[in-house]
Design a protein around this motif. Structure first.
Motif, mmCIF file in Angstrom:
data_model
loop_
_atom_site.group_PDB
_atom_site.id
_atom_site.type_symbol
_atom_site.label_atom_id
_atom_site.label_comp_id
_atom_site.label_asym_id
_atom_site.label_seq_id
_atom_site.Cartn_x
_atom_site.Cartn_y
_atom_site.Cartn_z
ATOM 1 N N VAL A 25 6.322 -18.674 38.766
ATOM 2 C CA VAL A 25 5.612 -18.820 37.495
ATOM 3 C C VAL A 25 4.197 -18.299 37.695
ATOM 4 O O VAL A 25 3.452 -18.827 38.518
ATOM 5 C CB VAL A 25 5.542 -20.299 37.042
ATOM 6 C CG1 VAL A 25 4.733 -20.433 35.757
ATOM 7 C CG2 VAL A 25 6.928 -20.886 36.865
ATOM 8 N N THR A 48 0.847 -18.162 35.993
ATOM 9 C CA THR A 48 0.161 -18.797 34.860
ATOM 10 C C THR A 48 -0.937 -17.895 34.309
ATOM 11 O O THR A 48 -1.359 -16.930 34.967
ATOM 12 C CB THR A 48 -0.465 -20.139 35.288
ATOM 13 O OG1 THR A 48 -1.508 -19.868 36.249
ATOM 14 C CG2 THR A 48 0.572 -21.080 35.891
ATOM 15 N N ALA A 49 -1.420 -18.233 33.129
ATOM 16 C CA ALA A 49 -2.525 -17.489 32.515
ATOM 17 C C ALA A 49 -3.751 -17.513 33.416
ATOM 18 O O ALA A 49 -4.468 -16.509 33.533
ATOM 19 C CB ALA A 49 -2.847 -18.068 31.139
ATOM 20 N N GLU A 50 -3.987 -18.641 34.083
ATOM 21 C CA GLU A 50 -5.145 -18.749 34.991
ATOM 22 C C GLU A 50 -4.994 -17.802 36.179
ATOM 23 O O GLU A 50 -5.968 -17.179 36.619
ATOM 24 C CB GLU A 50 -5.315 -20.195 35.495
ATOM 25 C CG GLU A 50 -5.686 -21.190 34.435
ATOM 26 C CD GLU A 50 -4.460 -21.840 33.758
ATOM 27 O OE1 GLU A 50 -4.662 -22.757 32.950
ATOM 28 O OE2 GLU A 50 -3.316 -21.414 34.027
ATOM 29 N N GLU A 51 -3.780 -17.697 36.705
ATOM 30 C CA GLU A 51 -3.541 -16.795 37.831
ATOM 31 C C GLU A 51 -3.684 -15.338 37.404
ATOM 32 O O GLU A 51 -4.260 -14.529 38.148
ATOM 33 C CB GLU A 51 -2.153 -17.064 38.424
ATOM 34 C CG GLU A 51 -2.067 -18.408 39.135
ATOM 35 C CD GLU A 51 -0.644 -18.824 39.478
ATOM 36 O OE1 GLU A 51 -0.497 -19.585 40.464
ATOM 37 O OE2 GLU A 51 0.308 -18.416 38.778
ATOM 38 N N ASP A 70 -4.472 -23.444 38.603
ATOM 39 C CA ASP A 70 -3.762 -23.967 37.435
ATOM 40 C C ASP A 70 -3.608 -25.487 37.486
ATOM 41 O O ASP A 70 -2.919 -26.077 36.657
ATOM 42 C CB ASP A 70 -2.391 -23.293 37.279
ATOM 43 C CG ASP A 70 -1.476 -23.505 38.476
ATOM 44 O OD1 ASP A 70 -1.887 -24.188 39.437
ATOM 45 O OD2 ASP A 70 -0.347 -22.981 38.446
ATOM 46 N N GLU A 111 -2.082 -27.229 39.694
ATOM 47 C CA GLU A 111 -0.842 -27.676 40.332
ATOM 48 C C GLU A 111 -0.592 -26.845 41.583
ATOM 49 O O GLU A 111 -0.490 -25.623 41.524
ATOM 50 C CB GLU A 111 0.337 -27.512 39.370
ATOM 51 C CG GLU A 111 1.649 -27.979 39.962
ATOM 52 C CD GLU A 111 2.826 -27.764 39.033
ATOM 53 O OE1 GLU A 111 3.950 -27.752 39.541
ATOM 54 O OE2 GLU A 111 2.623 -27.591 37.823
#
Length: 145
Positions: free
Chosen positions: A29, A31-34, A92, A94
């Motif tokens: 996954v 993420t938008a942050e990554e 993110d 997590e």
């Protein structure tokens, strides 16, 4: 610009970034942050056009993290990788089990490839002149003042 990089990146530094980008895919996954993290690197680090194109592809196409990591040949670049990787895997909120497993494996590889003798040999111990006179060694090799 992200500090610590010359105008032109070495192969080792380039593979440090490829490994970072591959790590973003570790939990399957991205993420938008990554994605934002990778986009900022693409903007801030002085990649050549060819390097930029490869990394731009790496944003969407997962690479083998271990294969990429093994191409980081400089110990300083490996240390930088772990600093950036720590930031990325927590960005993110997590730290997924897959990311944890990959990070443990990369630390294992890092320790296997580390030139401990070279690192120890590069460390120097210097005493201040006034302290040097206060240190004594007894017949058994114990240091005392």
């Amino acid at each position: 610009m992200i500090e610590g990089f010359a105008e032109e990146l070495s192969e080792s530094q380039f593979y440090m970034w490829r490994t970072i980008f591959a790590l973003a895919h570790a939990d399957d996954v991205v993420t938008a942050e990554e994605v934002r993290f990778m986009a900022e690197a693409l903007e801030d680090v002085p990649f050549s056009q060819a390097q930029h194109d490869i990394l731009n592809n790496d944003v969407s196409v997962a690479q083998d993290v271990e294969v990429m990591f093994k191409q980081i040949t400089d110990a300083t670049d490996q240390a930088a990788f772990f600093r950036f990787a720590h930031e990325l895997v927590h960005i993110d909120g997590e730290f997924a089990p897959q990311e944890q497993a990959v990070m443990l494996r990369l630390k294992e590889l890092h320790l296997q490839s580390a030139d401990v003798d070279g690192l120890v040999g590069s460390v120097t111990l210097e005493l201040e002149p006034e302290e040097a006179g206060d240190v004594n060694v007894d017949g058994n090799g114990r240091v005392f003042k």
